[in-house]
Design an enzyme around this catalytic site. Structure first.
Site, mmCIF file in Angstrom:
data_model
loop_
_atom_site.group_PDB
_atom_site.id
_atom_site.type_symbol
_atom_site.label_atom_id
_atom_site.label_comp_id
_atom_site.label_asym_id
_atom_site.label_seq_id
_atom_site.Cartn_x
_atom_site.Cartn_y
_atom_site.Cartn_z
ATOM 1 N N HIS A 23 0.830 -1.200 0.000
ATOM 2 C CA HIS A 23 0.000 0.000 0.000
ATOM 3 C C HIS A 23 0.867 1.253 0.000
ATOM 4 C CE1 HIS A 23 0.558 -0.743 4.385
ATOM 5 N NE2 HIS A 23 0.623 0.578 4.477
ATOM 6 N N HIS A 44 4.003 7.180 3.740
ATOM 7 C CA HIS A 44 4.920 6.046 3.580
ATOM 8 C C HIS A 44 4.426 5.113 2.496
ATOM 9 C CE1 HIS A 44 2.105 4.257 6.625
ATOM 10 N NE2 HIS A 44 2.303 3.151 5.941
ATOM 11 N N GLU A 81 7.770 1.111 4.879
ATOM 12 C CA GLU A 81 7.261 0.084 5.778
ATOM 13 C C GLU A 81 7.463 -1.266 5.097
ATOM 14 O OE1 GLU A 81 2.984 0.279 6.334
ATOM 15 O OE2 GLU A 81 3.082 -0.915 8.174
HETATM 16 CO CO CO Z 1 1.268 1.346 6.286
#
Ligand code: CO
Length: 134
Positions: free
Chosen positions: A7, A79, A130
């Site tokens: 994502h 992020h 991440e």
């Molecule tokens: Co995230």
């Protein structure tokens, strides 16, 4: 080591307005807002088929995105999340290469209930990364 894009997370000052823009202007499929108090955010998931966008609004005191929104009051990309098969193997390879893992280096359970780590943006072109074990 690096797998699929899981994502892209966008911090927003007004989740309802951002979700409406994605739904009504961009024609995206957006979820209902979900409060994640243990992560300090309320999130709307946008399913793109091949990946997801997550709209993040601060929730409660000490939200991890509060400082970002102070610097970026209109919101912005916060992020990007990549999948890895084994997060501890990934961490060991990264730290051996000199990359900085945020926090104490131990994976935490992320917003999807899976182990995650964050990498210092200065090591990766100014982008907070991440890693999520899938
Ligand atoms: Co995230």
């Amino acid at each position: 080591m690096l797998g699929r894009l899981n994502h892209v997370a966008i911090a927003v000052p007004d989740l309802a307005a951002a979700a409406a823009a994605y739904r009504d202007v961009l024609g995206a499929r957006v979820s209902r807002p979900q409060a994640l108090p243990e992560h300090g955010v309320t999130v709307v998931f946008i399913d793109l088929g091949n990946s997801k966008i997550e709209l993040l609004e601060p929730l409660g005191e000490n939200s991890p995105i509060a400082a970002f929104l102070e610097r970026n009051p209109a919101g912005g990309m916060h992020h990007i999340c990549y999948e890895v098969a084994d997060i501890r193997t990934a961490r060991d390879r990264l730290t051996a290469a000199g990359a900085r893992v945020l926090g104490d280096g131990d994976p935490k359970i992320g917003a999807h209930g899976k182990p995650v780590l964050f990498l210092h943006p200065k090591d990766f072109s100014g982008t907070l990364i991440e890693l999520e074990e899938v």
